[in-house]
Design an enzyme around this catalytic site. Structure first.
Site, PDB file in Angstrom:
ATOM      1  N   LYS A 140      38.439  31.151  30.773  1.00 22.90           N
ATOM      2  CA  LYS A 140      38.348  29.707  30.509  1.00 22.90           C
ATOM      3  C   LYS A 140      38.620  29.457  29.021  1.00 22.90           C
ATOM      4  O   LYS A 140      38.211  30.252  28.176  1.00 22.90           O
ATOM      5  CB  LYS A 140      36.962  29.188  30.897  1.00 22.90           C
ATOM      6  CG  LYS A 140      36.756  29.103  32.398  1.00 22.90           C
ATOM      7  CD  LYS A 140      35.446  28.451  32.750  1.00 22.90           C
ATOM      8  CE  LYS A 140      35.212  28.420  34.245  1.00 22.90           C
ATOM      9  NZ  LYS A 140      36.129  27.527  34.990  1.00 22.90           N
ATOM     10  N   ARG A 188      35.815  30.604  45.786  1.00 23.85           N
ATOM     11  CA  ARG A 188      36.310  30.667  47.162  1.00 23.85           C
ATOM     12  C   ARG A 188      36.343  32.097  47.674  1.00 23.85           C
ATOM     13  O   ARG A 188      36.227  32.336  48.879  1.00 23.85           O
ATOM     14  CB  ARG A 188      37.691  29.995  47.238  1.00 23.85           C
ATOM     15  CG  ARG A 188      38.717  30.601  46.327  1.00 23.85           C
ATOM     16  CD  ARG A 188      39.889  29.663  46.065  1.00 23.85           C
ATOM     17  NE  ARG A 188      39.511  28.514  45.237  1.00 23.85           N
ATOM     18  CZ  ARG A 188      40.322  27.510  44.926  1.00 23.85           C
ATOM     19  NH1 ARG A 188      41.569  27.498  45.371  1.00 23.85           N
ATOM     20  NH2 ARG A 188      39.903  26.520  44.182  1.00 23.85           N
TER      21      ARG A 188
HETATM   22  N1  BES Z   1      33.307  26.897  38.577  1.00 25.13           N
HETATM   23  C1  BES Z   1      34.603  26.351  38.457  1.00 25.13           C
HETATM   24  C2  BES Z   1      34.658  24.867  38.829  1.00 25.13           C
HETATM   25  C3  BES Z   1      33.860  23.909  37.991  1.00 25.13           C
HETATM   26  C4  BES Z   1      34.471  23.178  37.019  1.00 25.13           C
HETATM   27  C5  BES Z   1      32.524  23.701  38.223  1.00 25.13           C
HETATM   28  C6  BES Z   1      33.752  22.273  36.272  1.00 25.13           C
HETATM   29  C7  BES Z   1      31.792  22.801  37.471  1.00 25.13           C
HETATM   30  C8  BES Z   1      32.413  22.077  36.507  1.00 25.13           C
HETATM   31  C9  BES Z   1      35.582  27.072  39.362  1.00 25.13           C
HETATM   32  O1  BES Z   1      35.311  28.416  39.582  1.00 25.13           O
HETATM   33  C10 BES Z   1      36.925  26.991  38.725  1.00 25.13           C
HETATM   34  O2  BES Z   1      37.084  27.481  37.659  1.00 25.13           O
HETATM   35  N2  BES Z   1      37.853  26.336  39.421  1.00 25.13           N
HETATM   36  C11 BES Z   1      39.179  26.154  38.973  1.00 25.13           C
HETATM   37  C12 BES Z   1      40.081  26.350  40.160  1.00 25.13           C
HETATM   38  C13 BES Z   1      41.522  26.458  39.814  1.00 25.13           C
HETATM   39  C14 BES Z   1      41.778  27.705  39.029  1.00 25.13           C
HETATM   40  C15 BES Z   1      42.301  26.475  41.108  1.00 25.13           C
HETATM   41  C16 BES Z   1      39.322  24.745  38.415  1.00 25.13           C
HETATM   42  O3  BES Z   1      38.730  23.825  38.956  1.00 25.13           O
HETATM   43  O4  BES Z   1      40.014  24.582  37.423  1.00 25.13           O
HETATM   44 ZN    ZN Z   2      36.085  29.711  38.091  1.00 29.40          ZN
END
Ligand code: BES
Ligand code: ZN
Ligand code: ZN
Length: 509
Positions: A287, A362
């Site tokens: 991230k 997922r």
């Molecule tokens: N845990 C995150 C999603 C999230 C984002 C939760 C903000 C709470 C607040 C999840 O694992 C993630 O990183 N999702 C990605 C998916 C993408 C790579 C398809 C996202 O939402 O950017």
């Molecule tokens: Zn994630």
């Protein structure tokens, strides 16, 4: 704010304060007016608008030391949900006054409005929820340099109306289960490791008569829980699948007079699945910027299921068995981390090409969904997950995203939404979205290369792991699991979203 809130019937002992309610039209009913002759004048003071949560006080010469008059807003707009915010305003005030016991006498005003005992119980429950939720207090990590050492006080609430009292008791209990989820969510990731979550689950089972099984280490391999193994690989805190089981006791069905006790043991369980990522760094698809801050809350799906199981085992005690599956891992980085380009073969034979290690939720959910389908003989499966940032963009902090094509299950969730105030909005499953997830070298990708419909991609991915015919709901709670600022009965931080929705659904099962 409060260390503990207890509830009981009004005794002859004089309460330190009485809470009464008045609608915005300021028409005073007789019983409310009789609490203190000054109320009539007080509600016409400029400071009292009558809006939900507006407050004015009187100090009777005889009787209780203080009367708190709280506004209920417009009569025509009234619904029990208003009382959550009203109770929060009262709770904030009581935290300042430190009065206890406090008599809740809002039923006089409500009786003039909607009569019925069940309506009063529902009103009491909403008020109890609001009071309990605003009372949440997380001071575990306040140290020697803390700004104020004010210890949270105890509050005892009493009422002389039995329907209202029953509601208050139920609402406060639901808030307590919600606050357990909030505590767990708030616990920092250096403390709330995968092993910590497992130990909390074991303790909950011990305290409430549930059973708990933790699948970890070699057993994860034996059970081919491929998502957990891979996502959790880089962390020194190993992944696990935590299984909690609530079984109804045979007698309960009978005591509710539905005569279902005989069948309860054989009934298929409701399975609740929670994404429990104790930390989500993104993995090798790290991230960026400030995207990582707050990712201790990526366990909030699991926290909500945990809190719901507390409510189910201690308060709701439904006639149907309930199984909770918490997919618990840390998405970390090391030379052992899983990578973009890896291909994983899941328990049900579906192969997944990893394109983004930050779409990890997922993968761990897929294990739990497979497990639920082939090991639990489920009546239905409901998963809660902080799955995508995209759902926050789409629905903000107002609605969770819901995917559920089963009409009966959706109707249950709709009723629970109305009673709990935990709201969701339906989004679609469609074969086109499933096609979007196709991989050139494996069956599917964990994240499609197009920047389209991310939350729906997540749901489409998960659908590959649920057997045809099993009613299933996926709820993406990334927008609602926490709040950035004080809002109704919530303070900045975790909301425990889902505990009351699930508990309510099972209460009506
Ligand atoms: N845990 C995150 C999603 C999230 C984002 C939760 C903000 C709470 C607040 C999840 O694992 C993630 O990183 N999702 C990605 C998916 C993408 C790579 C398809 C996202 O939402 O950017
Ligand atoms: Zn994630
Ligand atoms: Zn995540």
């Amino acid at each position: 704010m409060f260390e503990k809130i207890s509830v009981g019937a009004a005794s002859r002992a004089k309460p330190a304060a009485v809470v009464v309610a008045v609608f915005k039209d300021k028409k005073l009913d007789r019983a409310t007016g009789a609490v203190d002759g000054q109320i009539g004048r007080a509600i016409n003071r400029g400071e009292f608008s009558g809006d939900p949560g507006s407050v004015v006080e009187t100090f009777p010469e005889k009787g209780p030391g203080r009367v708190i008059v709280v506004g209920l807003g417009e009569r025509k707009d009234f619904k029990p949900a208003v009382l959550r915010s009203v109770a929060a305003a009262v709770g904030r005030r009581l935290a300042g006054t430190k009065d206890t016991p406090v008599q809740i006498a809002i039923h006089h005003a409500l009786k003039s409005e909607n009569g019925g005992k069940s309506a009063l119980t529902e009103a009491g429950r909403a008020f109890g929820e609001g009071l309990g939720l605003i009372g949440w207090n997380y001071s575990r990590f306040r140290g020697s340099a803390a700004k104020n050492n004010n210890k949270p006080g105890k509050l005892s609430v009493v009422s002389d109306d039995s329907a209202l009292t029953a509601g208050l008791r139920a609402g406060l209990a639901l808030a307590e289960s919600t606050n357990i989820a909030r505590d767990l969510s708030q616990t920092p990731p250096n403390i709330a490791t995968t092993a910590y979550i497992a130990s909390q689950a074991r303790a909950l089972a011990r305290q409430t008569g549930m059973t708990c099984r933790v699948i970890q280490g070699a057993e994860l391999e034996k059970e081919r829980l491929e998502g957990l193994l891979n996502v959790g690989k880089a962390s020194e805190h190993g992944p696990c699948l935590i299984r909690l089981e609530y079984r109804p006791s045979g007698r309960r069905g009978g005591s509710k007079g539905r005569g279902r006790s005989g069948g309860a043991k054989a009934a298929k369980p409701v399975v609740l699945v929670g994404k429990t990522m104790v930390y989500d760094s993104g993995g090798l698809s790290l991230k960026i910027n400030n995207g990582m801050v707050g990712m201790k809350r990526d366990k909030d799906g699991g926290c909500a299921v945990f809190g719901a199981m507390h409510a189910i085992a201690t308060q709701i005690k439904p006639d149907v068995p309930v199984v909770a599956l918490l997919s618990c891992a840390e998405n970390a980085i090391s030379d052992e981390a899983y990578r973009p380009d890896d291909v994983l073969t899941f328990r049900n034979g579906v192969t997944v090409e990893v394109t983004n290690t930050d779409a990890e939720g997922r993968l761990v959910l897929a294990d739990a969904l497979c497990w639920a389908c082939d090991r639990e003989n489920p009546a239905c499966i409901i998963d809660l997950a902080t799955l995508t940032g995209g759902v926050v963009v789409a629905l903000g902090a107002t609605f969770a995203g819901l995917w559920c094509d089963d009409d009966k299950l959706r109707a249950r969730l709709e009723r629970a939404m109305e009673a709990s105030g935990e709201r969701w909005w339906r989004l679609p499953h469609d074969s086109e979205y499933r096609e979007l997830m196709r991989s050139p070298i494996a069956d599917i990708l964990n994240s499609a290369p197009v920047r389209q419909a991310h939350p729906i991609q997540g749901a489409a991915f998960l659908s590959y792991f649920v057997k045809e015919g099993i009613p299933w709901a996926h709820i993406d709670i990334a927008g609602v699991h926490a709040t950035e600022s004080d809002k109704g009965p919530f303070v900045k931080g975790p909301t425990g979203w889902g505990v009351r929705l699930l508990a309510q659904m099972l209460a009506e099962w």
